[in-house]
Design a protein around this motif. Structure first.
Motif, short mmCIF file in Angstrom:
data_model
loop_
_atom_site.label_atom_id
_atom_site.label_comp_id
_atom_site.label_asym_id
_atom_site.label_seq_id
_atom_site.Cartn_x
_atom_site.Cartn_y
_atom_site.Cartn_z
N TYR A 1 0.77 -1.16 -0.07
CA TYR A 1 -0.08 0.01 0.01
C TYR A 1 1.07 1.22 -0.03
O TYR A 1 1.76 1.39 0.87
N GLU B 1 0.94 5.51 -0.56
CA GLU B 1 0.21 6.73 -0.87
C GLU B 1 1.38 7.75 -1.35
O GLU B 1 2.11 8.12 -0.68
N GLU C 1 2.07 11.72 -2.45
CA GLU C 1 1.68 13.14 -2.32
C GLU C 1 2.21 13.78 -2.94
O GLU C 1 3.52 14.28 -3.03
N ALA D 1 -6.67 9.85 -4.13
CA ALA D 1 -7.33 9.64 -2.74
C ALA D 1 -7.88 11.06 -1.96
O ALA D 1 -8.18 11.08 -0.71
N ARG E 1 -3.44 13.59 -2.86
CA ARG E 1 -2.75 12.20 -2.89
C ARG E 1 -3.35 11.32 -3.77
O ARG E 1 -4.27 11.32 -4.27
N ARG F 1 -3.52 7.03 -4.23
CA ARG F 1 -3.46 5.89 -3.71
C ARG F 1 -2.98 4.57 -4.48
O ARG F 1 -3.72 4.65 -5.48
N GLU G 1 -2.54 0.79 -4.39
CA GLU G 1 -2.81 -0.71 -3.87
C GLU G 1 -2.28 -1.81 -4.99
O GLU G 1 -2.73 -2.04 -5.87
N THR H 1 3.10 7.40 2.42
CA THR H 1 2.79 6.23 3.17
C THR H 1 3.30 5.15 2.44
O THR H 1 2.84 4.92 1.22
N SER I 1 -12.15 7.89 2.23
CA SER I 1 -11.53 7.39 1.42
C SER I 1 -11.11 5.98 1.71
O SER I 1 -11.28 5.53 3.14
N GLY I 2 -10.59 5.14 0.75
CA GLY I 2 -9.93 4.04 1.11
C GLY I 2 -11.08 3.06 1.74
O GLY I 2 -11.92 2.57 0.92
#
Length: 411
Positions: free
Chosen positions: A53, A55, A57, A92, A96, A98, A100, A231, A365-366
């Motif tokens: 995972y 993230e 930015e 996201a 950001r 995201r 996965e 992240t 989100s997520g």
């Protein structure tokens, strides 16, 4: 008439039971064909399957959303180049993106793959000659070929790029000029004629989405915004290994207890409600497969919560039917009046839940989005099964004349 209703009810019940069995246990026809719809077709999220995972930015806090979308498209291209199926690359919220990536465990390698700056190159037929770079591209947009009505990519080059491109297209008529982002092949159009003015059209796009993707990547030249990793974490598959059987067991026990209660307390209507609840579960799973939704633990929680909503609607209906029977109305009249009186209460309770679900989906989100999506789909499906399937099955059963004693209908 009674025989016809009996046949329709029996056939409907058999179809529901058969579909439920296939969904839960699959079909096993020896070594040549095995199928389990829920297991083979449902996509599992990172929390169930494991993976990486990330993230990313944007360093610039006031980044343009169009540039962020182009960056997302490029990151998606890089993630797909990892050879991983069912990956997710999405904005996201805010600034950001995201990412996965299920099924892999090397977070460092994945970050290096998706986070590099990137270089756009137009390469000659020999695969070595670099004709243009991203700095030569002025603009790239999506258009429509007026002759074929198919989407195309329209290129505009700056002065230096136009000069180099004119020489290359004159030299390579009838040969391909390939477009690469780093080592990833974006497109390989064939030169039809010399292009002296720096304005070219790339044809052969299979659909509008592909044209948008190619145009966006070419326009960016590289990542259009500077990104940094906010992240990065690796999620082990052990969570999924424990969560899937535990959640399945909890769902089976919970649904079974609900069905037993409905059958014992409401008798014939309870049996009908159990059939309608089975239809609800079948439809929910098929909808998830159809829209290719990714199932996560919060999503499972939303699905189980919506099962409770489905039962709640049936309880409201059956209580209204009991009230009508107690004042001496006939069975058929009581069923019609019960559904009519319960409809407003069902709509009120489900609409308020839907409003909460939509708010969670658009502002969250997520995993919050996953929970909200399953809740919304579940509530809509439960309303359909309670209002249509339960009513159809109950009225059909009453018309068979098999059980006329109102004690078996809650009186």
């Amino acid at each position: 008439m009674k025989a016809r209703n009996g046949f329709v009810f029996t056939l409907s019940a058999i179809i529901i039971i058969v579909f439920a069995y296939l969904l839960m246990f699959g079909a096993n026809l020896g070594p040549y064909y095995r199928f389990n719809a829920a297991k083979d077709l449902l996509k599992l999220g990172l929390d169930l399957r494991g993976g990486v995972y990330i993230e990313m930015e944007a360093v610039d806090k006031n980044v343009d959303q169009d540039a962020l979308e182009r960056a997302r498209q490029m990151l998606e291209l890089r993630v797909n180049n990892l050879g991983v199926a069912e990956s997710t690359v999405a904005i996201a919220g805010g600034n950001r993106i995201r990412i996965e990536i299920p099924g892999i465990s090397d977070a460092k390698a994945a970050l290096e793959q998706v986070g590099r700056t990137g270089k756009l190159r137009f390469v000659g037929p020999d695969g070595k000659e670099e004709i243009l770079t991203g700095s030569d591209v002025k603009d790239s947009t999506v258009g429509v070929d007026p002759q074929t009505n198919q989407p195309v990519v329209q290129l505009k080059l700056n002065e230096a790029g136009a000069k180099k491109f004119a020489e290359a297209t004159k030299k390579y008529i009838g040969q391909p000029i390939s477009i690469y982002m780093d080592e990833d092949l974006i497109s390989s159009p064939t030169v039809q004629n010399e292009i002296p003015n720096g304005e070219a059209v790339i044809t052969g796009m299979k659909d509008l989405d592909e044209a948008k993707r190619v145009a966006g990547i070419i326009k960016s030249g590289a990542l259009p915004v500077k990104l940094q990793a906010a992240t990065v974490r690796t999620i082990g598959p052990s969570l999924g290994a424990e969560a899937i059987p535990t959640s399945t067991k909890a769902a089976v026990i919970g649904v079974s207890l609900v069905m037993i209660f409905m059958l014992l307390y409401y008798r014939v209507p309870g049996f009908i409600a159990d059939l309608a609840l089975t239809v609800y579960i079948i439809l929910t799973v098929l909808i998830f497969i159809g829209i290719k939704a990714t199932l996560t633990l919060p999503g499972i929680a939303g699905m189980l919560l919506s099962i409770g909503m489905a039962v709640d609607a049936n309880v409201l209906i059956f209580e209204r039917i009991k009230e009508e029977l107690k004042i001496g109305k006939s069975l058929k009249s009581s069923i019609d009046a019960g559904f009519h009186r319960a409809l407003s209460s069902i709509l009120d309770s489900n609409i308020t839940t839907l409003i909460a679900g939509f708010v969670l989906y658009y502002l969250g989100s997520g995993s919050v989005k996953g929970f909200a999506l399953t809740l919304i789909l579940g509530v809509l499906t439960s309303m359909f099964t309670a209002i249509t399937i339960t009513r159809f099955m109950l009225k059909t059963f009453v018309n068979t004349g098999w059980i006329k004693n109102t004690k078996f209908y809650g009186a």
